[in-house]
Each structure stands twice: as structure tokens, then as C-alpha cells.
Write a protein that holds these residues in place. Structure first.
Motif, mmCIF file in Angstrom:
data_model
loop_
_atom_site.group_PDB
_atom_site.id
_atom_site.type_symbol
_atom_site.label_atom_id
_atom_site.label_comp_id
_atom_site.label_asym_id
_atom_site.label_seq_id
_atom_site.Cartn_x
_atom_site.Cartn_y
_atom_site.Cartn_z
ATOM 1 N N ILE A 86 0.862 -1.173 0.000
ATOM 2 C CA ILE A 86 0.000 0.000 0.000
ATOM 3 C C ILE A 86 0.902 1.226 0.000
ATOM 4 O O ILE A 86 1.606 1.485 0.974
ATOM 5 C CB ILE A 86 -0.925 0.009 1.229
ATOM 6 N N LYS A 87 0.892 1.971 -1.103
ATOM 7 C CA LYS A 87 1.776 3.124 -1.243
ATOM 8 C C LYS A 87 1.000 4.419 -1.100
ATOM 9 O O LYS A 87 -0.013 4.622 -1.768
ATOM 10 C CB LYS A 87 2.471 3.088 -2.612
ATOM 11 N N LEU A 88 1.493 5.266 -0.225
ATOM 12 C CA LEU A 88 0.946 6.609 -0.061
ATOM 13 C C LEU A 88 2.046 7.569 -0.499
ATOM 14 O O LEU A 88 2.965 7.849 0.259
ATOM 15 C CB LEU A 88 0.534 6.855 1.393
ATOM 16 N N ARG A 89 1.930 8.069 -1.723
ATOM 17 C CA ARG A 89 2.996 8.896 -2.290
ATOM 18 C C ARG A 89 2.439 10.284 -2.608
ATOM 19 O O ARG A 89 1.490 10.436 -3.370
ATOM 20 C CB ARG A 89 3.554 8.251 -3.554
ATOM 21 N N SER A 90 3.052 11.290 -2.008
ATOM 22 C CA SER A 90 2.631 12.672 -2.257
ATOM 23 C C SER A 90 3.797 13.608 -2.008
ATOM 24 O O SER A 90 4.449 13.532 -0.966
ATOM 25 C CB SER A 90 1.448 13.049 -1.355
ATOM 26 N N ARG A 91 4.043 14.510 -2.954
ATOM 27 C CA ARG A 91 5.130 15.479 -2.818
ATOM 28 C C ARG A 91 4.701 16.716 -2.041
ATOM 29 O O ARG A 91 5.536 17.564 -1.716
ATOM 30 C CB ARG A 91 5.639 15.896 -4.204
ATOM 31 N N SER A 92 3.405 16.830 -1.731
ATOM 32 C CA SER A 92 2.902 18.024 -1.058
ATOM 33 C C SER A 92 2.333 17.744 0.328
ATOM 34 O O SER A 92 2.114 18.682 1.104
ATOM 35 C CB SER A 92 1.825 18.695 -1.921
ATOM 36 N N MET A 93 2.073 16.489 0.673
ATOM 37 C CA MET A 93 1.389 16.143 1.921
ATOM 38 C C MET A 93 2.227 16.486 3.152
ATOM 39 O O MET A 93 3.402 16.158 3.228
ATOM 40 C CB MET A 93 1.032 14.663 1.934
ATOM 41 N N ARG A 94 1.584 17.146 4.116
ATOM 42 C CA ARG A 94 2.240 17.547 5.359
ATOM 43 C C ARG A 94 1.674 16.827 6.590
ATOM 44 O O ARG A 94 2.374 16.704 7.595
ATOM 45 C CB ARG A 94 2.105 19.058 5.553
ATOM 46 N N ARG A 95 0.427 16.376 6.523
ATOM 47 C CA ARG A 95 -0.202 15.705 7.664
ATOM 48 C C ARG A 95 -0.818 14.386 7.196
ATOM 49 O O ARG A 95 -1.552 14.354 6.202
ATOM 50 C CB ARG A 95 -1.285 16.581 8.313
ATOM 51 N N LEU A 96 -0.551 13.308 7.955
ATOM 52 C CA LEU A 96 -1.087 11.988 7.620
ATOM 53 C C LEU A 96 -1.623 11.324 8.878
ATOM 54 O O LEU A 96 -0.915 11.187 9.875
ATOM 55 C CB LEU A 96 -0.001 11.115 6.991
ATOM 56 N N THR A 97 -2.890 10.926 8.823
ATOM 57 C CA THR A 97 -3.542 10.215 9.921
ATOM 58 C C THR A 97 -4.057 8.875 9.400
ATOM 59 O O THR A 97 -4.789 8.829 8.413
ATOM 60 C CB THR A 97 -4.720 11.033 10.485
#
Length: 353
Positions: free
Chosen positions: A202-213
Motif C-alpha cells: 500500500i503506497k501513499l505517495r505525495s510530494r505536497s502532503m504535510r499531515r497523515l492520519t
């Protein structure tokens, strides 16, 4: 001064703009009740910047609700919508709801909260058509929705906050594809996401994401890979994965870890070892306490730690936190640790509340 006679409805004589402003300050239930005041008030609520639409549970009332939504959107005729709250049940028509979203997408909508309440079997029946492009949408919350991601297109070019609760992703890497279609995403929340395919990674790829819950996820055989070089806040609660990989962690500022699986708690801590603020719950420390003989990671940037009081394990942890400045105890009582000198560390650990 001119005196008004008793019984005259002065409020209804105000311009529509003022009446709509008054309605916008009321709770949703009171706004609905205002429709029965007079013919003048019957359709005013439809022009509010925030639309609150809740489908009734009784099947015989669903048709009336559907017709009312159709009429409301027709009356607005493309008028900008600040926020749409839509709650449907199993009586809702999938195609009709998607038609509503097509209309709303042309209304400069900024926030959508859509909740589909499944029946007692928890069967997810609503499929959101993501071929629709929401050019102005900034925040999206979805609950009880099955997502099918189109092969082309960017449905959310301006989306900054995405909240997925009890959603289903039917195809391999569909969640990865969804995130990639949100080029300016800053905040992602996953609560009980489901995968109906055999996705090993399961890949969560983001160049802009700052918060992950991530909350209440159980994928015993899957590996979680987070590739977010700008990630600053990571919240992890009651999740179970086979393995964790968190790339580019130097930007991490705060991490919260609770109820991780016993054999993977150390791997998870290694992923967040560059954080400056760390919160560990009692469940996390209990899992960590079963892993004797495994080398714990160093936390070179950590300045603040919040933990319950577990004496032996806590002292071991403190040895790997050379720059710790603040220690907060989440339990109701304060143990005698004030002024404790951290071994191999840079100073004194101070308890604070």
C-alpha cells in the motif's frame, strides 16, 4: 417615529440577501423548519452558501427528498456553493447522486462531506464517479463509498484535505492513484479503509502532503510505504501492517503512535526516529516491552516526549534521546523523575503538563 401595527411580519419584508444571511447563522434543523413559515420562506434555504441535505430513512420519503434536491440545484442555477453536506442511505439511487455531484462540480464548490450510511450488513453500495472534475474543491470527506479511480484525468486539482472513512478501493493501487490525482494535497486521513484486492504493498505517495492520519486499519499481509518528503505530522492509531517504510523523514515534526502490532512496533519507531515530538500510548509501550533483545532506534532530533509511566522501559528509551528537553506523563500521577539526568544525553529531562 412611525409605529408598526401588531401582527405585521416585518422580517419577511427584508430583502432576500438579508434573510439568507440570517438563515446562514441558524442550525441546520432550524433552517429546515423555516420552510413552513410562508411561501416567501419556502425556497430561501436553497440559496444558502452551505447546503445540508440528509436523506430520510423511510423509503416512502426518499422520492420526495430526491425531487427536493433536484429542485434545489435547479433553483441555484450554478450559484457558488461553499460547503455541501450530503447524507444518504441504502434507499439512495447511485446514478442520481452522481448526477448531483456533476451539477455541484460546476458550482465552484469548496468543500464536500458525503456520508453513505450502509445497512446492517455494512454493505457498501454507493460508487462515486471520479471522472467528474472538481476544479475548486479544497476539502473532501467521504464515508461508506466505493471508489473506482479513472485511468486519466485529475479530478481534484485544488484539493488540500482528503478524509476517507470506511471506503472501499476495488482495484490494485487505486488508493495510490487517487492520491496522485491530488497534486496539492496537504492533509490525508484514512479511517478503516478497505481493499478488496490482493495488494501486497500500500503506497501513499505525495510530494505536497504535510499531515497523515491512519486509524483502525488491519492489513496483516500488506506492507505500508509512505513517500512524503514534506510530511510534518504522523498520527498512527490501531493499525496493523506486516512492514513499514517511511521515506524522507527528515521533515517530520510530530508523531503519535498507539496500538501498533507487537512484532512491528520497533520498525514503526525506526520510521519516525527523526521526529522532534513523540507521543507513545500505554499500548505502544506494552508492545515495545515484549521486544527484549532488539536494538531500539536513536532519536537524535527528539526534544519532547509524552508517555505513560513505565519505569524500566522508559529509562531505556531515554538513553536513545540525547537532545530531549521535555518529558510529559499522560498518566494522572507524577512519578519521582524530576531532574533525572539522561545517560549519554545532553542535559536534564524536565517533566511538564
Amino acid at each position: 417615529m412611525k409605529k408598526h401595527r401588531k401582527g405585521i411580519d416585518i422580517i419577511s419584508q427584508l430583502p432576500d440577501e438579508i434573510l439568507i444571511r440570517i438563515l446562514s447563522l441558524l442550525p441546520a434543523a432550524d433552517i429546515t423548519r423555516s420552510r413552513i413559515l410562508s411561501n416567501r420562506w419556502k425556497h430561501l434555504w436553497a440559496f444558502l452558501p452551505n447546503l445540508h441535505l440528509v436523506m430520510p430513512r423511510f423509503e416512502e420519503q426518499v422520492k420526495k427528498f430526491n425531487d427536493s434536491v433536484d429542485q434545489t440545484l435547479a433553483l441555484r442555477d450554478g450559484m457558488p456553493i461553499q460547503k455541501l453536506y450530503l447524507q444518504c442511505s441504502c434507499g439512495g439511487n447511485n446514478n442520481r447522486v452522481n448526477d448531483w455531484f456533476r451539477v455541484v462540480s460546476q458550482s465552484q464548490v469548496e468543500e464536500i462531506e458525503y456520508r453513505f450510511l450502509a445497512d446492517d450488513t455494512n454493505d457498501i453500495r454507493f460508487h462515486l464517479d471520479l471522472s467528474i472534475t472538481f476544479n475548486t474543491l479544497i476539502k473532501l470527506t467521504l464515508e461508506g463509498v466505493a471508489l473506482v479511480i479513472p485511468k486519466v484525468g485529475i479530478p481534484f486539482p485544488c484539493l488540500k484535505k482528503l478524509n476517507l472513512q470506511f471506503t472501499q478501493h476495488h482495484y490494485k493501487h487505486s488508493l495510490t492513484k487517487l492520491i496522485s490525482r491530488c497534486p496539492v494535497l496537504e492533509e490525508l486521513c484514512l479511517d478503516r479503509p478497505g481493499l478488496t484486492c490482493k495488494s501486497r504493498i500500500i503506497k501513499l505517495r505525495s510530494r505536497s502532503m504535510r499531515r497523515l492520519t491512519i486509524e483502525r486499519c488491519e492489513f496483516k499481509d500488506q506492507k505500508l510505504v509512505i513517500d512524503a518528503p514534506k510530511l510534518e505530522y504522523f498520527h498512527f492509531f490501531a493499525c496493523y501492517f506486516r512492514k513499514y517504510t517511511l521515506k524522507s523523514t527528515t521533515s517530520l515534526v510530530e508523531a503519535y503512535i498507539s496500538k501498533a502490532r507487537y512484532h512491528s512496533i520497533v520498525k514503526l519507531l525506526r520510521c519516525v526516529s527523526f521526529t522532534k515530538i513523540l507521543t507513545l500510548t500505554r499500548e505502544s509501550l506494552m508492545a515495545l516491552g515484549t521486544m527484549w533483545g532488539i536494538t531500539l532506534p536513536m532519536f537524535p532530533n527528539l526534544v519532547k516526549l509524552e508517555v505513560p509511566w513505565l519505569e524500566t522501559l522508559l529509562l531505556i528509551l531515554l538513553q536513545n534521546m540525547p537532545n530531549l528537553e521535555y518529558l510529559t506523563f499522560s498518566d494522572e500521577y507524577l512519578p519521582f523523575i524530576m531532574g533525572y539526568n539522561i545517560p549519554n544525553g545532553g542535559g536534564t529531562c524536565l517533566s511538564s503538563f
